[in-house]
Design a protein around this motif. Structure first.
Motif, short mmCIF file in Angstrom:
data_model
loop_
_atom_site.label_atom_id
_atom_site.label_comp_id
_atom_site.label_asym_id
_atom_site.label_seq_id
_atom_site.Cartn_x
_atom_site.Cartn_y
_atom_site.Cartn_z
N ALA A 70 0.84 -1.21 0.00
CA ALA A 70 0.00 0.00 0.00
C ALA A 70 0.87 1.25 0.00
CB ALA A 70 -0.92 0.00 1.22
N GLN A 71 1.93 1.22 0.79
CA GLN A 71 2.80 2.40 0.86
C GLN A 71 3.50 2.64 -0.47
OE1 GLN A 71 5.01 1.36 4.54
NE2 GLN A 71 4.46 3.43 5.11
N LYS A 72 3.93 1.55 -1.10
CA LYS A 72 4.64 1.72 -2.38
C LYS A 72 3.69 2.15 -3.49
CE LYS A 72 8.40 -1.38 -1.24
NZ LYS A 72 8.85 -2.78 -1.19
N ILE A 73 2.46 1.63 -3.46
CA ILE A 73 1.49 2.03 -4.49
C ILE A 73 1.23 3.53 -4.38
CG2 ILE A 73 -0.91 1.80 -5.28
CD1 ILE A 73 -0.79 -1.13 -4.41
N GLY A 74 1.22 4.03 -3.16
CA GLY A 74 0.99 5.47 -2.97
C GLY A 74 1.95 6.31 -3.80
N GLY A 75 3.17 5.81 -3.99
CA GLY A 75 4.13 6.53 -4.83
C GLY A 75 3.98 6.17 -6.30
N ALA A 76 3.78 4.88 -6.57
CA ALA A 76 3.74 4.43 -7.97
C ALA A 76 2.48 4.91 -8.69
CB ALA A 76 3.83 2.91 -8.03
N ASP A 77 1.37 4.95 -7.96
CA ASP A 77 0.12 5.42 -8.57
C ASP A 77 -0.81 5.97 -7.48
OD1 ASP A 77 -2.04 6.00 -10.02
OD2 ASP A 77 -2.56 3.96 -10.61
N PRO A 78 -0.66 7.25 -7.17
CA PRO A 78 -1.50 7.83 -6.10
C PRO A 78 -2.99 7.77 -6.42
CG PRO A 78 0.17 9.40 -6.86
CD PRO A 78 0.24 8.23 -7.78
N ASP A 79 -3.35 7.51 -7.67
CA ASP A 79 -4.76 7.43 -8.09
C ASP A 79 -5.22 5.98 -8.23
OD1 ASP A 79 -4.90 10.31 -8.52
OD2 ASP A 79 -3.55 9.93 -10.20
N PHE A 80 -4.58 5.10 -7.52
CA PHE A 80 -4.77 3.66 -7.71
C PHE A 80 -6.24 3.24 -7.67
CE2 PHE A 80 -4.52 -0.74 -5.86
CZ PHE A 80 -3.83 -1.34 -6.91
N HIS A 81 -7.00 3.74 -6.70
CA HIS A 81 -8.37 3.26 -6.55
C HIS A 81 -9.31 3.85 -7.60
CE1 HIS A 81 -7.57 0.79 -3.22
NE2 HIS A 81 -7.40 1.74 -2.34
N ARG A 82 -9.15 5.14 -7.89
CA ARG A 82 -10.05 5.71 -8.91
C ARG A 82 -9.71 5.14 -10.27
NH1 ARG A 82 -9.61 11.96 -8.62
NH2 ARG A 82 -10.19 11.46 -6.51
N ARG A 83 -8.44 4.95 -10.54
CA ARG A 83 -8.05 4.38 -11.83
C ARG A 83 -8.66 2.97 -11.99
NH1 ARG A 83 -3.99 6.18 -14.61
NH2 ARG A 83 -2.80 6.89 -12.81
N ASP A 84 -8.57 2.19 -10.94
CA ASP A 84 -9.11 0.82 -10.97
C ASP A 84 -10.61 0.84 -11.27
OD1 ASP A 84 -8.80 -2.20 -9.73
OD2 ASP A 84 -10.69 -1.25 -9.12
N LEU A 85 -11.33 1.72 -10.59
CA LEU A 85 -12.79 1.77 -10.78
C LEU A 85 -13.11 2.25 -12.20
CD1 LEU A 85 -15.46 1.40 -9.16
CD2 LEU A 85 -15.45 3.87 -8.82
N TRP A 86 -12.48 3.33 -12.59
CA TRP A 86 -12.75 3.94 -13.90
C TRP A 86 -12.42 2.94 -15.01
CZ3 TRP A 86 -10.22 5.47 -18.37
CH2 TRP A 86 -10.90 6.40 -19.17
N GLU A 87 -11.23 2.33 -14.91
CA GLU A 87 -10.80 1.41 -15.98
C GLU A 87 -11.74 0.23 -16.10
OE1 GLU A 87 -5.96 1.81 -16.21
OE2 GLU A 87 -6.79 -0.02 -15.36
N ASN A 88 -12.11 -0.35 -14.98
CA ASN A 88 -12.95 -1.54 -15.05
C ASN A 88 -14.31 -1.22 -15.65
OD1 ASN A 88 -11.78 -4.20 -13.98
ND2 ASN A 88 -10.92 -2.62 -12.66
N ILE A 89 -14.86 -0.07 -15.30
CA ILE A 89 -16.15 0.31 -15.88
C ILE A 89 -15.98 0.59 -17.37
CG2 ILE A 89 -18.00 2.04 -15.83
CD1 ILE A 89 -17.64 2.18 -12.79
N GLU A 90 -14.92 1.28 -17.75
CA GLU A 90 -14.68 1.54 -19.19
C GLU A 90 -14.53 0.23 -19.96
OE1 GLU A 90 -14.55 4.65 -20.99
OE2 GLU A 90 -15.64 5.03 -19.14
N GLN A 91 -13.87 -0.76 -19.32
CA GLN A 91 -13.62 -2.02 -20.01
C GLN A 91 -14.85 -2.94 -20.00
OE1 GLN A 91 -10.36 -3.20 -17.55
NE2 GLN A 91 -8.81 -2.12 -18.76
N GLY A 92 -15.91 -2.52 -19.33
CA GLY A 92 -17.11 -3.34 -19.28
C GLY A 92 -17.08 -4.39 -18.16
N PHE A 93 -16.09 -4.32 -17.27
CA PHE A 93 -16.07 -5.22 -16.10
C PHE A 93 -16.79 -4.48 -14.98
CE2 PHE A 93 -12.00 -6.51 -18.22
CZ PHE A 93 -12.41 -7.79 -18.57
N TYR A 94 -18.10 -4.53 -15.00
CA TYR A 94 -18.87 -3.71 -14.08
C TYR A 94 -18.81 -4.23 -12.64
CZ TYR A 94 -20.82 -2.01 -18.43
OH TYR A 94 -20.96 -1.50 -19.68
N PRO A 95 -18.41 -3.40 -11.71
CA PRO A 95 -18.41 -3.82 -10.31
C PRO A 95 -19.84 -4.12 -9.83
CG PRO A 95 -17.20 -1.75 -10.61
CD PRO A 95 -17.91 -2.02 -11.89
#
Ligand code: HDD
Length: 687
Positions: free
Chosen positions: A261-286
């Motif tokens: 979690a700490q390393k992701i904070g640096g590698a991609d501070p938008d990790f959670h929004r990116r995950d949600l946005w991408e999955n919805i765009e790709q049709g993998f609806y949560p």
């Protein structure tokens, strides 16, 4: 399902009553002439009007003035808690009629669909905070029902820190960055937060939850949601039951580990929004199922906790959870500010069939949300497109800053003769909201109810329900958090508090943070019960939508990788090709693959699993970078597969025989199956 099918399915699901309503407000600026807000066409948007080539600017430049004045006011106050969040639209579908429990319109028929908007958030951080900080996650849903908006404004933890809303500002002041230096951002690991916890025993159970892996979720798609409070459901006959609402993610509840979690904070501070946005765009609806726990009116006092106390959960083993519907998030917003930032969620937004209880925390919240939204968004915030109900709404509210509904006619009062006494009210039998007539009596007092005073039994229940791995994470979390507290007495007071829950845990934490074990006078709770549903190890484990980093170089075995990629996609695992540089890489049979990310642009912590394939001319640098990926994934207990040169790289690290590491020189079918099963398992704690 292919990407194309997914897209088609997405388009099909896109239009619901709410989206149709919002579409009237969409504006597409493509191919349009630029104008001022007054509609005057603009001839030059790069130079201000000035007196001469090098002369001063002229005040009459209305285009410049409008542009800058608007820009100067673009920001509104961020939410004072839950400032960083991300939203999406979706639909809720009722499984079966719940008319025996409630007359709420959206729960009356099997298959009935209701548009929803969800905003996920973290509590402490400002709008720009990194998203994988340890924190409670908000899970707030607006149901646009045919009888008005119902908001379920919950968190991913079933209980709360405090029992009474009057303590909320204190909790948040302690949690937020310290006012003298505004440090630290979005984190609980500092003196004032732990001073609050150590000074408020009612926070003991919540303290255990926030030190567990729940506060470092893998994604918004894998968190539970809880309404937290006890609500009432009321049916058409006027019968009422007590109820708790739960969201349960279809993919299971999954978390990160702290180092990751700490390393992701640096590698991609938008990790959670990116995950949600991408999955919805790709049709993998949560997807999330909605469940209710129900307690009959006559059973209110049958439990060893007070059902009005928001620091208590109802163990599912005692009060079973019944699933009543499913929510699918299938559309990203068109504009984050207009929708996600301006959405105004409020636990006080209820509809006929749902009602409040005397839970003092809930009652306290009922004041705060409207108040903050009037301040944050403005008097007429309910008229904004995202906040409007989809059913008709008429009343005599008028005027106020930025009102844009144009109410016709001379009458704006009730009762009246001139407009035939309209808009008119209706009784409960015609859908009017009638408050459940619960009996209230008592003296006016300011005190905590004696039935609210047991702060340790459920904290202990939670601890008892954790597996060894989860308990070790809790110890690590306490050691980190208290390890960042400067004042030893503050650490000591928290260790003493833990002593009421588990003496061995308190002793271990004390050792880590340099204070004394709890004094002998501190008695550990004698609760021996556990609640298995509280452990994340008892959730569902599926491969779907997990991300696999695949390290490939030129000269890789084309046939073997192609068939493996097919197999991954069949179970909705998402492969990402990683190599030295962007562009294409070429296989031994002439096939090519597009590289998604390079060793420089991505990081191992962003993937759920790793497959190392390599290629036939791997150089030392490539081997070094691949080695980093392998080591990091290994240390985070994630599945690792190796084929061809990749298998050799893994063998060289001496981990080929460890749990969750699969190798095969040629990439056989059996290897593919093992790797996919390993991905579904997600972590190999026994490494
Ligand atoms: Fe709250 C926002 C959840 C207690 C006062 N809260 C807010 C949001 C969530 C929660 C998810 C963000 C909504 C969104 O995405 O816009 N809050 C909770 C839960 C609580 C809780 C689950 C306990 C069970 N909150 C709570 C109390 C108070 C508040 C006791 C005050 C008495 N909460 C607020 C607020 C916020 C808010 C200050 C900030 C922005 C907003 O409301 O719209 O009014």
């Amino acid at each position: 399902m292919s990407d194309q099918d997914n897209q088609q399915e997405k388009r099909k699901q896109d239009d619901n009553k709410k989206i149709d309503q919002l579409k009237k407000f969409y504006r597409d600026n493509t191919d349009k002439i630029m104008t001022t807000d007054e509609g005057v066409k603009i001839s030059n948007d790069e130079n201000t009007l000035s007196a001469g080539d090098r002369g001063p600017q002229l005040l009459e430049d209305f285009m410049y003035r409008e542009k800058l004045a608007h820009f100067d006011r673009e920001r509104i106050p961020e939410r004072n808690v839950h400032a960083r969040g991300y939203g999406a639209h979706g639909v809720f579908e009722c499984y079966e009629s719940q008319s025996d429990l409630t007359k709420a319109h959206f729960l009356q028929k099997a298959g009935q669909q209701t548009p929803v908007f969800v905003r996920f958030s973290q509590v402490a951080g400002s709008k720009g905070a990194n998203e994988t900080l340890r924190d409670v996650r908000g899970f707030a849903t607006k149901f646009y029902t045919n009888e008005g908006n119902f908001d379920l404004v919950g968190n991913n933890i079933p209980i709360f820190f405090i029992q009474d809303g009057i303590k909320f500002p204190d909790l948040i002041h302690a949690l937020k960055p310290e006012p003298n230096n505004e440090i630290p951002q979005g984190q609980t690991a500092h003196d004032t937060f732990w001073d609050f916890i150590g000074s408020n025993e009612e926070s003991a159970a919540m303290m255990m939850w926030i030190m567990s892996d729940r506060t470092i979720p893998r994604s918004f798609r894998t968190i539970q949601g809880f309404g937290v409070h006890t609500f009432r459901l009321v049916n058409a006959e006027g019968k009422s039951v007590f109820c708790k609402f739960h969201w349960r993610p279809v993919l299971g509840i999954h978390s990160l580990i702290w180092n990751e979690a700490q390393k992701i904070g640096g590698a991609d501070p938008d990790f959670h929004r990116r995950d949600l946005w991408e999955n919805i765009e790709q049709g993998f609806y949560p997807e999330y199922e909605l469940g209710v726990q129900v307690i009959e009116e006559g059973q209110e006092f049958d439990f060893d906790f007070d059902i009005l106390d928001a620091t208590k959960l109802w163990p599912e083993e005692e009060v079973p959870l019944q699933m009543i519907g499913k929510m699918t998030l299938n559309k990203n917003v068109e504009n984050v500010f207009a929708e996600t930032e301006q959405v105004a969620l409020h636990p006080g937004n209820i509809v006929p069939g749902i009602d409040f209880t005397n839970d003092p925390l809930l009652q306290g919240r009922l004041f705060s949300y409207t108040d903050t939204q009037i301040y944050r968004v403005g008097t007429n915030f309910k008229q904004l497109p995202i906040n409007r109900p989809v059913c008709p709404f008429h009343n005599n509210h008028r005027d106020g800053s930025q009102r844009y509904i144009i109410d016709k006619g001379q009458v704006a009062y009730h009762q009246n003769y001139l407009a035939g006494n309209t808009p008119y009210t209706v009784p409960g039998s015609q859908g009017g909201f009638v408050t459940y007539p619960s009996l209230v009596e008592g003296l006016k007092v300011r005190k905590t109810a004696p039935s609210f005073l047991d702060h340790f039994s459920q904290a202990r229940l939670f601890w008892n329900s954790m597996t060894d791995v989860e308990q070790s994470h809790i110890l690590q979390a306490f050691s980190f958090e208290l390890g960042k507290v400067n004042v030893p007495e503050v650490r000591q007071r928290v260790v003493n508090l833990i002593g009421h829950i588990s003496r061995p845990l308190a002793t271990a934490v004390a050792e880590q943070v340099g204070v004394e074990p709890p004094d002998k006078s501190i008695k550990q709770s004698d609760v021996t019960k556990s609640s298995p549903t509280l452990s994340l190890m008892n959730t569902k484990f599926l491969p779907n939508t997990l991300k696999v980093a695949i390290i490939v170089g030129n000269g890789y075995g084309g046939n073997a990788l192609e068939s493996l990629l097919e197999s991954l996609k069949e179970v909705e695992l998402k492969p990402y090709i990683i190599s030295e540089r962007l562009g294409e890489i070429t296989a031994d049979n002439g096939d090519t693959l597009n590289v998604d990310a390079t060793f420089l642009t991505t990081s191992p912590v962003l993937y759920d699993g790793l497959l190392v394939v390599g290629g036939d001319h791997i150089n030392d640098q490539f081997a070094y970078e691949a080695g980093n990926f392998i080591t990091e994934q290994f240390n985070h207990y994630k599945p690792i597969g190796g084929m061809e040169e990749g298998a050799t790289l893994i063998q060289q690290l001496g981990i080929a025989n460890r749990p969750g590491v699969f190798i095969s020189q040629s990439g056989s079918r059996q290897f593919t199956r093992q790797f996919i099963d390993g991905m579904a398992k997600q972590r190999f704690w026994d490494r």
